[in-house]
Write an enzyme that holds these catalytic residues in place. Structure first.
Site, mmCIF file in Angstrom:
data_model
loop_
_atom_site.group_PDB
_atom_site.id
_atom_site.type_symbol
_atom_site.label_atom_id
_atom_site.label_comp_id
_atom_site.label_asym_id
_atom_site.label_seq_id
_atom_site.Cartn_x
_atom_site.Cartn_y
_atom_site.Cartn_z
ATOM 1 N N SER A 211 0.843 -1.197 0.000
ATOM 2 C CA SER A 211 0.000 0.000 0.000
ATOM 3 C C SER A 211 0.881 1.251 0.000
ATOM 4 C CB SER A 211 -0.944 -0.055 1.203
ATOM 5 O OG SER A 211 -1.904 0.937 1.119
ATOM 6 N N ARG B 148 -11.565 6.878 9.975
ATOM 7 C CA ARG B 148 -11.148 5.471 9.973
ATOM 8 C C ARG B 148 -12.293 4.566 9.517
ATOM 9 N NH1 ARG B 148 -6.526 2.553 9.447
ATOM 10 N NH2 ARG B 148 -6.544 0.661 10.693
ATOM 11 N N ASP C 164 -9.510 -6.028 -4.199
ATOM 12 C CA ASP C 164 -9.117 -4.699 -3.685
ATOM 13 C C ASP C 164 -9.909 -3.618 -4.430
ATOM 14 O OD1 ASP C 164 -7.835 -2.366 -2.858
ATOM 15 O OD2 ASP C 164 -5.818 -3.245 -2.964
ATOM 16 N N HIS D 13 -8.304 -4.836 0.056
ATOM 17 C CA HIS D 13 -6.994 -4.199 0.152
ATOM 18 C C HIS D 13 -6.174 -4.736 1.329
ATOM 19 C CE1 HIS D 13 -4.012 -1.086 -0.360
ATOM 20 N NE2 HIS D 13 -4.199 -0.665 0.877
ATOM 21 N N ASP D 14 -6.812 -4.910 2.485
ATOM 22 C CA ASP D 14 -6.090 -5.406 3.662
ATOM 23 C C ASP D 14 -5.593 -6.840 3.489
ATOM 24 O OD1 ASP D 14 -5.812 -3.274 5.359
ATOM 25 O OD2 ASP D 14 -7.566 -3.727 6.602
HETATM 26 C C1 LIG Z 1 1.480 -2.470 7.236
HETATM 27 C C2 LIG Z 1 0.407 -1.861 8.078
HETATM 28 O O1 LIG Z 1 -0.379 -1.153 7.583
HETATM 29 S S1 LIG Z 1 0.279 -2.260 9.689
HETATM 30 C C3 LIG Z 1 -1.187 -1.522 10.233
HETATM 31 C C4 LIG Z 1 -2.346 -2.347 9.916
HETATM 32 N N1 LIG Z 1 -3.045 -2.526 11.063
HETATM 33 C C5 LIG Z 1 -4.126 -1.859 11.234
HETATM 34 O O2 LIG Z 1 -4.580 -1.165 10.402
HETATM 35 C C6 LIG Z 1 -4.734 -2.056 12.581
HETATM 36 C C7 LIG Z 1 -6.226 -2.190 12.479
HETATM 37 N N2 LIG Z 1 -6.557 -3.580 12.234
HETATM 38 C C8 LIG Z 1 -7.010 -3.988 11.086
HETATM 39 O O3 LIG Z 1 -7.217 -3.209 10.190
HETATM 40 C C9 LIG Z 1 -7.284 -5.475 10.973
HETATM 41 O O4 LIG Z 1 -7.389 -5.956 12.266
HETATM 42 C C10 LIG Z 1 -6.204 -6.250 10.251
HETATM 43 C C11 LIG Z 1 -6.225 -5.840 8.795
HETATM 44 C C12 LIG Z 1 -4.823 -6.030 10.775
HETATM 45 C C13 LIG Z 1 -6.547 -7.715 10.423
HETATM 46 O O5 LIG Z 1 -7.881 -7.947 10.104
HETATM 47 P P1 LIG Z 1 -8.760 -9.073 10.796
HETATM 48 O O6 LIG Z 1 -7.925 -10.038 11.545
HETATM 49 O O7 LIG Z 1 -9.613 -9.641 9.713
HETATM 50 O O8 LIG Z 1 -9.570 -8.257 11.848
HETATM 51 P P2 LIG Z 1 -11.036 -7.643 11.670
HETATM 52 O O9 LIG Z 1 -11.014 -6.469 10.789
HETATM 53 O O10 LIG Z 1 -11.988 -8.711 11.337
HETATM 54 O O11 LIG Z 1 -11.374 -7.104 13.124
HETATM 55 C C14 LIG Z 1 -11.498 -8.003 14.174
HETATM 56 C C15 LIG Z 1 -12.118 -7.311 15.364
HETATM 57 O O12 LIG Z 1 -13.410 -6.816 15.027
HETATM 58 C C16 LIG Z 1 -14.296 -7.176 16.065
HETATM 59 N N3 LIG Z 1 -15.652 -7.327 15.564
HETATM 60 C C17 LIG Z 1 -16.086 -8.203 14.662
HETATM 61 N N4 LIG Z 1 -17.416 -8.051 14.504
HETATM 62 C C18 LIG Z 1 -17.805 -7.053 15.312
HETATM 63 C C19 LIG Z 1 -19.059 -6.443 15.594
HETATM 64 N N5 LIG Z 1 -20.197 -6.826 14.999
HETATM 65 N N6 LIG Z 1 -19.089 -5.431 16.504
HETATM 66 C C20 LIG Z 1 -17.949 -5.036 17.114
HETATM 67 N N7 LIG Z 1 -16.745 -5.593 16.893
HETATM 68 C C21 LIG Z 1 -16.668 -6.576 15.988
HETATM 69 C C22 LIG Z 1 -13.800 -8.503 16.563
HETATM 70 O O13 LIG Z 1 -14.260 -8.735 17.868
HETATM 71 C C23 LIG Z 1 -12.308 -8.309 16.516
HETATM 72 O O14 LIG Z 1 -11.870 -7.711 17.710
HETATM 73 P P3 LIG Z 1 -10.569 -8.295 18.482
HETATM 74 O O15 LIG Z 1 -9.396 -7.837 17.640
HETATM 75 O O16 LIG Z 1 -10.623 -7.653 19.816
HETATM 76 O O17 LIG Z 1 -10.702 -9.759 18.490
HETATM 77 N N1 LIG Z 2 -4.988 -1.180 7.210
HETATM 78 C C1 LIG Z 2 -3.927 -0.525 6.516
HETATM 79 C C2 LIG Z 2 -4.426 -0.195 5.165
HETATM 80 C C3 LIG Z 2 -3.733 0.899 4.441
HETATM 81 O O1 LIG Z 2 -3.003 0.322 3.438
HETATM 82 C C4 LIG Z 2 -3.452 0.687 7.272
HETATM 83 O O2 LIG Z 2 -4.269 1.266 7.986
HETATM 84 O O3 LIG Z 2 -2.294 1.031 7.205
#
Ligand SMILES: CC(=O)SCCNC(=O)CCNC(=O)[C@H](O)C(C)(C)COP(=O)(O)OP(=O)(O)OC[C@H]1O[C@@H](n2cnc3c(N)ncnc32)[C@H](O)[C@@H]1OP(=O)(O)O
Ligand SMILES: N[C@@H](CCO)C(=O)O
Length: 398
Positions: free
Chosen positions: A181, A253, A346, A379-380
């Site tokens: 990204s 966000r 994506d 995308h993620d």
């Molecule tokens: C290279 C980089 O960019 S690093 C930075 C990237 N990291 C981030 O952006 C951090 C934010 N996190 C994310 O975007 C995502 O967690 C990722 C992409 C890292 C991983 O995605 P996934 O594992 O599929 O996580 P997902 O998006 O499904 O979120 C899961 C959470 O949503 C919560 N959730 C799911 N459904 C619901 C709902 N109906 N209501 C409330 N919360 C919910 C789950 O409980 C879970 O929480 P937990 O982490 O406490 O267990």
């Molecule tokens: N989840 C990623 C997506 C952007 O590429 C971030 O927040 O950095």
């Protein structure tokens, strides 16, 4: 329906905005030495950075982490570049004192695709960020946060900061530069601006120039933050009892999450399900709304709004062709073997973006077409499909 404040967001009102970012004091920095702890965050003073759009970031610092030993010839270093809201914490090795795991645990590590038994991995936090590198929430030389005084930065400025880090570490040439990204924008800029310093390049879910569609979503997110009454023109730090533009940042966000995940995934995962037994028509919420709230609220607790605005803006101005005779002319400068990967679902950086990259980079390892990772995660996918990303990277790294 009004925006839902979860318990998390209510907690925020008690947290001064400046506490949300890392103000770790900057220790003396030197090049990596045998015995340095893997994954221990370190800091490089990179001097005064004059930015493309005008202005100077005085006394800039880049935070970074490393894993694996640097060879005596200093020829085994791999630069791993994070996305928009990521950080230097690629992995959390046992014994390093990190409580949390990193964002590419299955990709970077002993025996993995980016093998820390063979490679010295360097992961910086980008200039303008809020995880140890100089950004709007960092105190400027006068001791006050930069705030609105922090200049606009571009992907090129951020790569210039990384170049200085490489110099500070004594790394003349990277074995590989890898990014997803926005990290892919940086990796590509390395390959174009410093072709003699890059052995190979991996660009995941990235682009050569940010499209109108991407700029549009970025503009709305910036607007969501800066129209929050708590924004205060960008100078909202350390005001007693003031949480900053928390609501606007959470909204940004939530908007962004729609681009990060695919329609198919959201539809399959949440359907039209209710979050509780209360019908949304009677005041309840759909599950997907709750999901977005949770991600928005969580984000506000870990990211600075000033950084967010500057980094999203940097993505919007990204265009490798600026001043280089256009995108295709710039891509033609790449001379290192380059892996271009797109993700089939994506909708933010669609496969057409990677087709342009693969068609334009003469050294694309898959020829004029990118490698397309079939995944429903959108995308993620480059953050979620880690084992499959590792399989794609392994051959490039040799
Ligand atoms: C290279 C980089 O960019 S690093 C930075 C990237 N990291 C981030 O952006 C951090 C934010 N996190 C994310 O975007 C995502 O967690 C990722 C992409 C890292 C991983 O995605 P996934 O594992 O599929 O996580 P997902 O998006 O499904 O979120 C899961 C959470 O949503 C919560 N959730 C799911 N459904 C619901 C709902 N109906 N209501 C409330 N919360 C919910 C789950 O409980 C879970 O929480 P937990 O982490 O406490 O267990
Ligand atoms: N989840 C990623 C997506 C952007 O590429 C971030 O927040 O950095």
């Amino acid at each position: 329906m009004d925006w839902q404040l979860s318990d998390d967001a209510q907690f925020l009102s008690a947290v001064p905005a400046s506490r949300l970012v890392d103000h770790t004091p900057v220790p003396t920095t030197g090049a990596w030495r045998p015995g340095d702890d893997p994954g221990e965050r370190r800091f490089a003073r990179i001097g005064d950075v004059e930015v493309e759009a005008g202005g100077t970031i005085r006394g800039a610092v880049l935070a970074y982490e490393t894993w694996g030993e640097l060879s005596p010839a200093r020829d085994n270093a791999v630069l791993v570049l994070h996305a928009l809201t990521g950080d230097s914490h690629v992995r959390g090795p046992a014994g390093s004192g990190h409580a949390t795991s990193g964002w590419w645990e299955e990709v970077v590590g002993p025996g993995l695709a980016i093998d820390t038994d063979r490679f010295h991995v360097v992961a910086p936090n980008m200039l303008g960020g809020c995880q140890g590198s100089t950004g709007p929430a960092t105190p400027a030389p006068d001791g006050r946060e930069w705030g609105s005084r922090f200049p606009r930065v571009t992907v090129r400025d951020q790569v210039e900061a990384q170049r200085r880090l490489a110099d500070a570490l004594g790394i003349e040439r990277w074995h590989a530069v890898v990014g997803g990204s926005m990290g892919g924008m940086h990796a590509l800029e390395w390959a174009i601006a410093h072709p003699d310093r890059v052995g190979s390049t991996a660009l995941l879910a990235s682009n050569a120039a940010t499209s109108a569609d991407q700029i549009a979503t970025n503009a709305l997110q910036i607007e969501a933050v800066t129209t929050d009454p708590g924004w205060l023109g960008g100078d909202f730090y350390d005001l007693p009892g003031h949480a900053g533009p928390a609501r606007g940042l959470a909204l940004a966000r939530r908007m962004a999450m729609l681009g990060y995940r695919s329609q198919h995934e959201l539809n399959e995962r949440f359907e039209r399900a209710w979050q509780s037994s209360v019908d949304p028509l009677a005041g309840g919420r759909f599950q997907v709304e709750s999901y977005l709230d949770v991600h928005g609220n969580r984000f506000v607790r870990r990211f600075d709004a000033g950084s967010y605005v500057r980094l999203v803006d940097a993505m919007s101005t990204h265009d490798v062709g600026r001043g280089r005779g256009g995108v295709e002319a710039a891509l033609a400068r790449v001379s290192s073997p380059t892996l271009v990967v797109g993700i089939s679902s994506d909708r933010l950086f669609p496969v057409a973006d990677q087709q342009r990259l693969a068609a334009g980079v003469p050294t694309s390892v898959s020829g004029p077409e990118p490698i397309v990772l079939e995944s429903g995660f959108g995308h993620d996918g480059f953050l979620i499909e880690r084992d499959r990303v590792a399989d794609l990277l392994a051959p490039l790294l040799g």
